[in-house]
Design an enzyme around this catalytic site. Structure first.
Site, PDB file in Angstrom:
ATOM      1  N   ARG A  98      22.937  20.897   5.321  1.00 38.87           N
ATOM      2  CA  ARG A  98      22.191  19.743   4.798  1.00 38.87           C
ATOM      3  C   ARG A  98      20.714  20.084   4.927  1.00 38.87           C
ATOM      4  NH1 ARG A  98      23.254  13.388   5.898  1.00 38.87           N
ATOM      5  NH2 ARG A  98      24.840  13.897   4.356  1.00 38.87           N
ATOM      6  N   HIS A 125      24.669  15.780  -4.025  1.00 45.02           N
ATOM      7  CA  HIS A 125      25.545  15.521  -2.867  1.00 45.02           C
ATOM      8  C   HIS A 125      26.983  15.791  -3.340  1.00 45.02           C
ATOM      9  CE1 HIS A 125      26.793  14.334   0.967  1.00 45.02           C
ATOM     10  NE2 HIS A 125      26.351  13.090   1.033  1.00 45.02           N
ATOM     11  N   GLN A 128      30.141  14.638  -1.352  1.00 42.74           N
ATOM     12  CA  GLN A 128      30.340  13.196  -1.488  1.00 42.74           C
ATOM     13  C   GLN A 128      31.031  12.888  -2.823  1.00 42.74           C
ATOM     14  OE1 GLN A 128      29.309  10.491   0.747  1.00 42.74           O
ATOM     15  NE2 GLN A 128      30.765   9.527  -0.632  1.00 42.74           N
ATOM     16  N   ASP A 217      23.911   2.842  -4.023  1.00 42.32           N
ATOM     17  CA  ASP A 217      23.413   3.612  -2.875  1.00 42.32           C
ATOM     18  C   ASP A 217      22.036   3.057  -2.503  1.00 42.32           C
ATOM     19  OD1 ASP A 217      23.096   5.551  -0.911  1.00 42.32           O
ATOM     20  OD2 ASP A 217      22.526   7.144  -2.301  1.00 42.32           O
ATOM     21  N   CYS A 264      28.377   5.242  -0.774  1.00 44.48           N
ATOM     22  CA  CYS A 264      28.590   6.445   0.042  1.00 44.48           C
ATOM     23  C   CYS A 264      28.290   6.200   1.519  1.00 44.48           C
ATOM     24  CB  CYS A 264      27.741   7.594  -0.488  1.00 44.48           C
ATOM     25  SG  CYS A 264      25.989   7.199  -0.557  1.00 44.48           S
TER      26      CYS A 264
END
Ligand code: CP
Length: 308
Positions: A98, A125, A128, A217, A264
């Site tokens: 990350r 991402h 995800q 999000d 998420c």
């Protein structure tokens, strides 16, 4: 092969991974020693709950071992990222990172001699998104033909979700008043806009009509949420995005009582989603969070040529 963005894996393989992820969720014992003796390096430049726990537990449940490292306690910040990636890859079988910047992730992957998984950067991402399409497939039987509506700010999560949905035959509507400038990727956007299953609109009624899934999000990246230097921009964003809050009124605009609610996590309750909808019977956010574990187990097996 790396998994730095969704398109790194062909659509057919993506479909296979999510089907196997669901099967592994049902029968985890079938892969309990599949990665015995293998090691995953987990490098974090930013905070995490789901990504850190799901990858580490996933590797344990596959019979392997995971090493967690905050990059500030390594020499990644003071050395050539390519060289550090090469060295780490001589010790481990897989790297998950990350990184704050996609450019650094690319350098790490360039140096690495083993597969690198993007655990989130400012543009994408993909782990995800893999989980999200697996969750849609699990709940609705397929991604194909489903109308997935993303409401809020266009960002790294929406970039990857849009790509995964389109690749698996779903329809994707991006319903946003603004894009996060950090997440902008013109080539990615052009690829999406080339598909008639992809649409963009700021009109909530038009977007939500017939939605099978509504997804949102955070409007402000987590690292900026409590940053005094970002306070003015945070207030501006709240004013701009509040009409796009996922609440009962917005959910009802789908005209269906089966529309799934996805996020998420972590959520900023009262901003992009309210409490009622986050905990609504149609909300699958906690199953979605759990599915990070199962989808990523299938992903790690795939990248190490161990997925049957
Ligand atoms: N959704 C997600 O990536 O969560 P974390 O930031 O907690 O890992």
């Amino acid at each position: 092969m790396h998994f730095l963005k969704v398109r790194d894996i062909p659509a057919g393989d993506l479909h296979h991974i999510i089907e196997r992820g669901i099967a592994i969720k049902q029968h985890p014992e079938t892969v309990s020693d599949a990665l015995a003796g293998r090691t995953l390096a987990m490098l974090f430049q930013k905070t995490s709950t789901r990504t850190r726990f799901s990858f580490e537990v996933g590797m344990t449940q596959l019979g392997g071992h995971a090493i967690f490292a905050e990059t500030r306690l390594t020499n990644l910040g003071i050395a050539d990222v390519r060289d550090e990636g090469k060295v780490i890859s001589r010790y481990v079988d897989l790297i998950m990172a990350r990184m704050r910047r996609n450019t650094d992730l690319m350098l790490l992957a360039e140096g690495s001699e083993v597969p690198v998984i993007n655990g989130l950067d400012e543009k994408y991402h993909p782990a995800q998104a893999l989980t999200d399409v697996m969750t849609i497939h699990e709940k609705l039987g397929s991604v194909e033909g489903q109308k997935v509506v993303y409401v809020g700010i266009a960002n790294n999560v929406s970039n990857s979700l849009a790509m995964a949905t389109i690749m698996l035959g779903g329809r994707f509507v991006l319903c946003v008043p603004e894009h996060d400038p950090e997440a902008r990727d013109d080539e990615h956007a052009a690829f999406l806009r080339d598909h008639d299953t992809y649409a963009e609109t700021a009109d909530i009624d038009e977007a939500m009509n017939g939605a099978d899934v509504v997804y949102t999000d955070t409007w402000v990246n987590l690292e900026y949420f409590s940053d005094p230097d970002f306070a003015e921009e945070k207030e501006r964003r709240i004013a701009t995005f509040m009409p796009y809050q996922v609440n009962e009124d917005l959910l009802a605009r789908s005209g269906k009582d089966t529309t799934l609610v996805m996020h998420c996590l972590p959520a900023h309750k009262g901003y992009e989603v309210n409490d009622t909808v986050l905990y609504h019977p149609n909300s699958v956010v906690f199953d979605q969070a759990e599915n990070r574990l199962h989808a990523q187990k299938a992903l790690m097996l795939y990248l190490l040529d161990k997925l049957d």
